[in-house]
Write a protein that holds these residues in place. Structure first.
Motif, PDB file in Angstrom:
ATOM      1  N   TYR A   1       0.851  -1.184   0.000  1.00 55.66           N
ATOM      2  CA  TYR A   1       0.000   0.000   0.000  1.00 55.66           C
ATOM      3  C   TYR A   1       0.889   1.237   0.000  1.00 55.66           C
ATOM      4  O   TYR A   1       2.027   1.209   0.478  1.00 55.66           O
TER       5      TYR A   1
ATOM      6  N   LEU B   1      -8.172  -5.815   1.638  1.00 59.76           N
ATOM      7  CA  LEU B   1      -8.968  -4.824   2.342  1.00 59.76           C
ATOM      8  C   LEU B   1      -8.943  -3.490   1.602  1.00 59.76           C
ATOM      9  O   LEU B   1      -7.904  -3.086   1.088  1.00 59.76           O
TER      10      LEU B   1
ATOM     11  N   PHE C   1      -9.429   0.462   2.367  1.00 64.56           N
ATOM     12  CA  PHE C   1      -9.367   1.334   3.525  1.00 64.56           C
ATOM     13  C   PHE C   1     -10.123   2.634   3.301  1.00 64.56           C
ATOM     14  O   PHE C   1     -10.177   3.166   2.186  1.00 64.56           O
ATOM     15  N   GLY C   2     -10.672   3.174   4.390  1.00 62.62           N
ATOM     16  CA  GLY C   2     -11.180   4.523   4.378  1.00 62.62           C
ATOM     17  C   GLY C   2     -10.024   5.514   4.488  1.00 62.62           C
ATOM     18  O   GLY C   2      -8.862   5.126   4.589  1.00 62.62           O
ATOM     19  N   THR C   3     -10.358   6.799   4.485  1.00 61.28           N
ATOM     20  CA  THR C   3      -9.329   7.836   4.527  1.00 61.28           C
ATOM     21  C   THR C   3      -8.906   8.181   5.951  1.00 61.28           C
ATOM     22  O   THR C   3      -8.007   8.981   6.144  1.00 61.28           O
TER      23      THR C   3
ATOM     24  N   GLY D   1      -4.764  12.550   3.459  1.00 60.70           N
ATOM     25  CA  GLY D   1      -6.108  12.767   2.925  1.00 60.70           C
ATOM     26  C   GLY D   1      -6.603  11.680   2.001  1.00 60.70           C
ATOM     27  O   GLY D   1      -7.774  11.701   1.601  1.00 60.70           O
ATOM     28  N   LEU D   2      -5.747  10.726   1.659  1.00 60.44           N
ATOM     29  CA  LEU D   2      -6.137   9.670   0.720  1.00 60.44           C
ATOM     30  C   LEU D   2      -6.191   8.293   1.366  1.00 60.44           C
ATOM     31  O   LEU D   2      -6.575   7.317   0.714  1.00 60.44           O
ATOM     32  N   GLY D   3      -5.798   8.175   2.603  1.00 56.87           N
ATOM     33  CA  GLY D   3      -5.804   6.872   3.263  1.00 56.87           C
ATOM     34  C   GLY D   3      -4.757   5.939   2.684  1.00 56.87           C
ATOM     35  O   GLY D   3      -3.728   6.381   2.155  1.00 56.87           O
ATOM     36  N   LEU D   4      -5.021   4.655   2.770  1.00 55.85           N
ATOM     37  CA  LEU D   4      -4.128   3.642   2.212  1.00 55.85           C
ATOM     38  C   LEU D   4      -4.707   3.164   0.886  1.00 55.85           C
ATOM     39  O   LEU D   4      -5.880   2.788   0.811  1.00 55.85           O
TER      40      LEU D   4
ATOM     41  N   TYR E   1      -4.392  -9.771   9.305  1.00 53.88           N
ATOM     42  CA  TYR E   1      -3.747  -8.668   8.589  1.00 53.88           C
ATOM     43  C   TYR E   1      -2.730  -7.997   9.517  1.00 53.88           C
ATOM     44  O   TYR E   1      -3.084  -7.472  10.556  1.00 53.88           O
TER      45      TYR E   1
ATOM     46  N   LEU F   1     -13.719  -5.748   3.388  1.00 55.04           N
ATOM     47  CA  LEU F   1     -13.411  -6.768   2.388  1.00 55.04           C
ATOM     48  C   LEU F   1     -14.740  -7.343   1.911  1.00 55.04           C
ATOM     49  O   LEU F   1     -15.610  -7.663   2.720  1.00 55.04           O
TER      50      LEU F   1
ATOM     51  N   PHE G   1      -8.296   3.886  11.162  1.00 51.67           N
ATOM     52  CA  PHE G   1      -8.796   3.477   9.854  1.00 51.67           C
ATOM     53  C   PHE G   1      -9.792   2.343  10.019  1.00 51.67           C
ATOM     54  O   PHE G   1      -9.598   1.448  10.837  1.00 51.67           O
TER      55      PHE G   1
END
Lengths: 113, 109
Positions: free
Chosen positions: A35, B97, B99-101, A40-43, A102, B90, B86
């Motif tokens: 990743y 996954l 992810f959100g921001t 501001g964009l997350g992962l 994870y 899934l 976060f």
């Protein structure tokens, strides 16, 4: 203590260089992921692999490639680094199926100048 | 693909206060997780919660899968709770996954 290890914490490279980011996990996980994280964009997922020599594109694969020659190791390659690839890169691994287990590495902050 | 939205984007709390973080997702999920990223960048899994409620100390999480949202509750916040939270979802038979921001939380003395 199980873990995901990324080879470098900080890295500075020049535009046009070929860059290798290495990730090793010791949990016998089938899946491995790369990743990138930007404010501001997350992962956002670049590439992932669910088996040795297998790979699939994520959401933003352009400018990147990957290699998985052994189950425990997953490499991210920037063929010709550019300044817009300056970012935090995070490697993760998990068991097959439903994202269980994870686990993330501590990240590599890459700066391309 | 699935969309994951988090609110609020930023939150500042005084130590001891309670808070609720929200995660909305656009499709049914097989897996919903919450992570905390500490100020040094390390992401730690907090909850695996595709449905129902779970608690771990001062943290708890609830996912209402039929209404496509999840909530993370932080009670009696401490400065060590600071960082980014976060949620990630899934769907289908996949393994990755989305992810959100994130919600950036700062807990002040």
């Amino acid at each position: 203590d199980v873990k995901v290890t990324q080879s470098s914490r900080y890295l500075v490279k020049r535009t046009g260089e070929k860059v290798f980011l290495e990730c090793v996990q010791d949990m016998d996980h089938e899946n491995m992921f790369w990743y990138r994280q930007d404010p501001g964009l997350g992962l956002r997922l670049i590439y992932f692999s669910y088996d040795v020599k297998m790979k699939e594109k994520g959401d933003i694969p352009e400018g990147y490639s990957v290699s998985r020659e052994k189950k425990e190791r997953f490499s991210l390659i920037l063929e010709s680094a550019s300044t817009n690839q300056t970012s935090m890169y995070l490697c993760a691994s998990s068991f097959w199926g439903e994202g269980r287990g994870y686990t993330f590495g501590s990240g590599t902050r890459l700066t391309v100048v | 693909g699935i969309q994951v939205e988090q609110s609020p984007p930023d939150l500042i709390l005084q130590e001891g206060a309670n808070s609720t973080l929200r995660c909305n997702f656009s499709d049914s999920v097989n897996n919903l997780q919450w992570f905390h990223q500490n100020p040094w960048g390390q992401l730690i899994n907090l909850f695996y919660i595709p449905s129902g409620t779970k608690q771990n100390g001062r943290l708890s999480a609830t996912t209402v899968a039929t209404e496509r949202y999840s909530l993370l509750y932080i009670s009696s916040s401490q400065t060590t709770d600071s960082g980014v939270y976060f949620c990630a979802a899934l769907t289908g038979g996949g393994n990755k996954l989305t992810f959100g921001t994130g919600t950036q939380l700062k807990v002040e003395l």
